[in-house]
Design an enzyme around this catalytic site. Structure first.
Site, PDB file in Angstrom:
ATOM      1  N   PRO A 114      68.988  56.071  70.143  1.00 53.95           N
ATOM      2  CA  PRO A 114      68.414  57.167  69.360  1.00 53.95           C
ATOM      3  C   PRO A 114      67.371  56.654  68.357  1.00 53.95           C
ATOM      4  O   PRO A 114      67.509  55.542  67.842  1.00 53.95           O
ATOM      5  CB  PRO A 114      69.609  57.801  68.662  1.00 53.95           C
ATOM      6  CG  PRO A 114      70.812  57.035  69.034  1.00 53.95           C
ATOM      7  CD  PRO A 114      70.450  55.980  70.021  1.00 53.95           C
ATOM      8  N   ASP A 172      63.756  43.861  60.437  1.00 56.41           N
ATOM      9  CA  ASP A 172      64.859  43.757  61.395  1.00 56.41           C
ATOM     10  C   ASP A 172      64.450  43.050  62.692  1.00 56.41           C
ATOM     11  O   ASP A 172      65.304  42.786  63.541  1.00 56.41           O
ATOM     12  CB  ASP A 172      65.371  45.158  61.760  1.00 56.41           C
ATOM     13  CG  ASP A 172      66.515  45.616  60.858  1.00 56.41           C
ATOM     14  OD1 ASP A 172      67.012  44.796  60.068  1.00 56.41           O
ATOM     15  OD2 ASP A 172      66.908  46.792  60.974  1.00 56.41           O
ATOM     16  N   SER A 200      62.654  48.192  66.422  1.00 59.17           N
ATOM     17  CA  SER A 200      62.590  46.742  66.155  1.00 59.17           C
ATOM     18  C   SER A 200      63.001  45.968  67.407  1.00 59.17           C
ATOM     19  O   SER A 200      62.419  44.926  67.732  1.00 59.17           O
ATOM     20  CB  SER A 200      63.535  46.366  65.017  1.00 59.17           C
ATOM     21  OG  SER A 200      63.228  47.099  63.868  1.00 59.17           O
ATOM     22  N   LYS A 247      71.472  47.398  67.350  1.00 58.84           N
ATOM     23  CA  LYS A 247      72.365  46.649  66.438  1.00 58.84           C
ATOM     24  C   LYS A 247      73.156  47.624  65.586  1.00 58.84           C
ATOM     25  O   LYS A 247      72.743  48.767  65.362  1.00 58.84           O
ATOM     26  CB  LYS A 247      71.571  45.695  65.536  1.00 58.84           C
ATOM     27  CG  LYS A 247      70.537  46.343  64.581  1.00 58.84           C
ATOM     28  CD  LYS A 247      71.084  46.868  63.274  1.00 58.84           C
ATOM     29  CE  LYS A 247      69.996  47.537  62.426  1.00 58.84           C
ATOM     30  NZ  LYS A 247      70.470  48.373  61.344  1.00 58.84           N
TER      31      LYS A 247
HETATM   32  C1  LIG Z   1      68.142  49.283  56.609  1.00 59.03           C
HETATM   33  C2  LIG Z   1      67.965  48.305  57.744  1.00 59.03           C
HETATM   34  C3  LIG Z   1      69.262  47.487  57.886  1.00 59.03           C
HETATM   35  O1  LIG Z   1      69.309  46.749  59.086  1.00 59.03           O
HETATM   36  O2  LIG Z   1      67.750  48.854  59.009  1.00 59.03           O
HETATM   37  P1  LIG Z   1      67.520  50.324  59.660  1.00 59.03           P
HETATM   38  O3  LIG Z   1      68.313  51.359  58.952  1.00 59.03           O
HETATM   39  O4  LIG Z   1      66.034  50.591  59.538  1.00 59.03           O
HETATM   40  O5  LIG Z   1      67.936  50.170  61.085  1.00 59.03           O
HETATM   41  C4  LIG Z   1      66.805  47.303  57.451  1.00 59.03           C
HETATM   42  O6  LIG Z   1      66.982  46.667  56.209  1.00 59.03           O
HETATM   43  C5  LIG Z   1      65.444  47.968  57.500  1.00 59.03           C
HETATM   44  O7  LIG Z   1      64.654  47.180  58.299  1.00 59.03           O
HETATM   45  P2  LIG Z   1      63.252  47.724  58.933  1.00 59.03           P
HETATM   46  O8  LIG Z   1      63.465  49.101  59.474  1.00 59.03           O
HETATM   47  O9  LIG Z   1      62.755  46.660  59.851  1.00 59.03           O
HETATM   48  O10 LIG Z   1      62.394  47.844  57.641  1.00 59.03           O
HETATM   49  P3  LIG Z   1      60.830  47.539  57.367  1.00 59.03           P
HETATM   50  O11 LIG Z   1      60.021  48.240  58.420  1.00 59.03           O
HETATM   51  O12 LIG Z   1      60.611  46.082  57.164  1.00 59.03           O
HETATM   52  O13 LIG Z   1      60.652  48.282  55.980  1.00 59.03           O
HETATM   53  C6  LIG Z   1      60.639  49.688  55.855  1.00 59.03           C
HETATM   54  C7  LIG Z   1      60.766  50.024  54.387  1.00 59.03           C
HETATM   55  O14 LIG Z   1      62.149  49.849  53.980  1.00 59.03           O
HETATM   56  C8  LIG Z   1      62.235  49.284  52.674  1.00 59.03           C
HETATM   57  N1  LIG Z   1      62.931  47.974  52.760  1.00 59.03           N
HETATM   58  C9  LIG Z   1      63.163  47.387  53.951  1.00 59.03           C
HETATM   59  C10 LIG Z   1      63.843  46.190  54.028  1.00 59.03           C
HETATM   60  C11 LIG Z   1      64.280  45.599  52.826  1.00 59.03           C
HETATM   61  N2  LIG Z   1      64.949  44.452  52.825  1.00 59.03           N
HETATM   62  N3  LIG Z   1      64.045  46.204  51.642  1.00 59.03           N
HETATM   63  C12 LIG Z   1      63.389  47.394  51.588  1.00 59.03           C
HETATM   64  O15 LIG Z   1      63.189  47.934  50.495  1.00 59.03           O
HETATM   65  C13 LIG Z   1      60.792  49.133  52.179  1.00 59.03           C
HETATM   66  O16 LIG Z   1      60.503  50.298  51.442  1.00 59.03           O
HETATM   67  C14 LIG Z   1      59.983  49.114  53.464  1.00 59.03           C
HETATM   68  O17 LIG Z   1      58.681  49.619  53.275  1.00 59.03           O
HETATM   69  N1  LIG Z   2      59.395  51.559  69.999  1.00 55.53           N
HETATM   70  C1  LIG Z   2      59.828  52.449  69.094  1.00 55.53           C
HETATM   71  N2  LIG Z   2      60.973  53.120  69.295  1.00 55.53           N
HETATM   72  C2  LIG Z   2      61.417  53.996  68.360  1.00 55.53           C
HETATM   73  N3  LIG Z   2      60.766  54.297  67.222  1.00 55.53           N
HETATM   74  C3  LIG Z   2      59.626  53.662  66.961  1.00 55.53           C
HETATM   75  C4  LIG Z   2      59.107  52.704  67.887  1.00 55.53           C
HETATM   76  N4  LIG Z   2      57.979  52.213  67.362  1.00 55.53           N
HETATM   77  C5  LIG Z   2      57.793  52.828  66.177  1.00 55.53           C
HETATM   78  N5  LIG Z   2      58.756  53.708  65.930  1.00 55.53           N
HETATM   79  C6  LIG Z   2      58.860  54.511  64.694  1.00 55.53           C
HETATM   80  O1  LIG Z   2      59.776  53.813  63.856  1.00 55.53           O
HETATM   81  C7  LIG Z   2      60.645  54.710  63.169  1.00 55.53           C
HETATM   82  C8  LIG Z   2      62.032  54.077  63.059  1.00 55.53           C
HETATM   83  O2  LIG Z   2      62.575  54.004  64.327  1.00 55.53           O
HETATM   84  P1  LIG Z   2      63.811  53.132  64.826  1.00 55.53           P
HETATM   85  O3  LIG Z   2      63.439  51.719  64.957  1.00 55.53           O
HETATM   86  O4  LIG Z   2      64.318  53.822  66.045  1.00 55.53           O
HETATM   87  O5  LIG Z   2      64.887  53.357  63.693  1.00 55.53           O
HETATM   88  P2  LIG Z   2      65.609  52.502  62.573  1.00 55.53           P
HETATM   89  O6  LIG Z   2      64.552  51.712  61.828  1.00 55.53           O
HETATM   90  O7  LIG Z   2      66.291  53.518  61.732  1.00 55.53           O
HETATM   91  O8  LIG Z   2      66.603  51.630  63.236  1.00 55.53           O
HETATM   92  C9  LIG Z   2      60.625  56.015  63.981  1.00 55.53           C
HETATM   93  O9  LIG Z   2      60.478  57.090  63.108  1.00 55.53           O
HETATM   94  C10 LIG Z   2      59.431  55.894  64.923  1.00 55.53           C
HETATM   95  O10 LIG Z   2      58.420  56.829  64.642  1.00 55.53           O
END
Ligand SMILES: C[C@@](CO)(OP(=O)(O)O)[C@H](O)COP(=O)(O)OP(=O)(O)OC[C@H]1O[C@@H](n2ccc(N)nc2=O)[C@H](O)[C@@H]1O
Ligand SMILES: Nc1ncnc2c1ncn2[C@@H]1O[C@H](COP(=O)(O)OP(=O)(O)O)[C@@H](O)[C@H]1O
Length: 287
Positions: free
Chosen positions: A92, A134, A101, A9
């Site tokens: 990546p 996510d 996710s 995404k």
């Molecule tokens: C920033 C975003 C945007 O799409 O994505 P990524 O950069 O990871 O792709 C998301 O909000 C990330 O979602 P996700 O990666 O699933 O986060 P989670 O595992 O639920 O949370 C990881 C940590 O991020 C912080 N967190 C996450 C979501 C949220 N609404 N508020 C937060 O403060 C919290 O500290 C949590 O412990």
């Molecule tokens: N199936 C998976 N693929 C990638 N990373 C994973 C997976 N399961 C757990 N992880 C852990 O989740 C963290 C976040 O990975 P990722 O989902 O790729 O990134 P983001 O949350 O930034 O979109 C990584 O540091 C990795 O160690």
């Protein structure tokens, strides 16, 4: 053996409204899937959950989000048999593209079939939310407004046709650290309603104007390479450029395929991971 596609995404918008007592942040994000995808393979086992991955930085134990997805279904439905999950990683890792996710969401959809659970996407999304914010969006894919901590999904129109150039600088970003580095008072809020209008009217130019990410300044402060990459992408002709999620991946949009090569080739010289993909934006159906 069952296989499922797990698309990445991008965030067209990401707004943070407030910090909640549970430590998460209340967000409003417009997300859409792009045609860069992992593929997961599910093979029945007599017992247990094992993970195999093409990518050595991905954990192959219970830290893997796909492992957690399988575990939650096994426990909830008292499944005695097991599964081997093979992840063909193309997205990546730790990039802001929700690769992990999406693998977990694909595992939920695939095991729903393999174990004949008969669950709807809505039910899978609720289960996914207990693993990560996510995952509900990734269960449906497509284009949606995600609110709450990201788990409340409102489906939106498919974005106008365009190309997406993704560039991931070779740095690691922790999502928790980026949210933690936010100063809520000084956030410049993106125009979420404006983006929804741009999508509803399939207005490419307006969509480009309305992109915005409240986390971008935090990641850029910690990693100036991200802003350098953004400037480069604009220089090479992208119509708009934004960081996705908590970063560090930056994406640029162009309307025509003919504009892609200049950006792709220009970035490839100094950024090791560059991808040119199409916006998909369509929802996933249960097979
Ligand atoms: C920033 C975003 C945007 O799409 O994505 P990524 O950069 O990871 O792709 C998301 O909000 C990330 O979602 P996700 O990666 O699933 O986060 P989670 O595992 O639920 O949370 C990881 C940590 O991020 C912080 N967190 C996450 C979501 C949220 N609404 N508020 C937060 O403060 C919290 O500290 C949590 O412990
Ligand atoms: N199936 C998976 N693929 C990638 N990373 C994973 C997976 N399961 C757990 N992880 C852990 O989740 C963290 C976040 O990975 P990722 O989902 O790729 O990134 P983001 O949350 O930034 O979109 C990584 O540091 C990795 O160690």
């Amino acid at each position: 053996m069952i296989s499922e596609k797990a698309p990445a995404k991008i965030n067209l918008t990401l707004d943070v409204l407030q910090k909640r007592p549970d430590g998460f942040h209340e967000v409003e994000m417009i997300m859409t899937t792009v045609d860069l995808a992992d593929r997961i393979w599910l093979k029945p086992l007599d017992r247990g959950i094992t993970i195999r991955s093409s990518e050595r930085f991905v954990p192959n134990d219970k830290r893997n989000l796909a492992w957690q997805a399988a575990d939650i279904l096994r426990k909830k439905f008292d499944i005695r048999s097991g599964v081997e999950i093979t992840l063909d990683k193309n997205i990546p890792v730790a990039a802001g593209l929700a690769g992990g996710s999406s693998d977990a969401a694909a595992t939920l959809r695939g095991l729903n079939r393999m174990w004949n659970l008969g669950l709807s996407l809505d039910e899978l999304a609720v289960l996914g939310a207990s693993i990560g914010s996510d995952i509900p969006f990734c269960v449906y894919g497509g284009t949606a407004l995600a609110s709450g901590r990201g788990e409340q999904i409102q489906h939106l129109s498919v974005p106008p046709n365009c190309w997406v150039v993704l560039a991931k600088p070779p740095i690691s970003v922790s999502t928790a650290d980026i949210y933690g580095g936010l100063d809520i008072q000084s956030i410049e809020h993106p125009d979420t309603a404006g983006m929804m209008e741009a999508l509803a009217s399939a207005d490419y130019e307006n969509m480009c104007k309305k992109v915005g990410n409240a986390l971008e300044p935090v990641t850029m402060r910690l990693h100036p390479q991200v802003s350098v990459l953004k400037e480069q992408m604009l220089k090479f002709g992208a119509d708009t450029v934004l960081m996705s999620g908590s970063g560090p991946t930056v994406f640029g949009l162009v309307e025509h395929e003919s504009q892609v090569a200049r950006i792709y080739n220009g970035l490839k010289g100094f950024c090791p991971e560059v991808y040119a993909v199409r916006m998909m934006g369509e929802r996933i159906n249960l097979a």
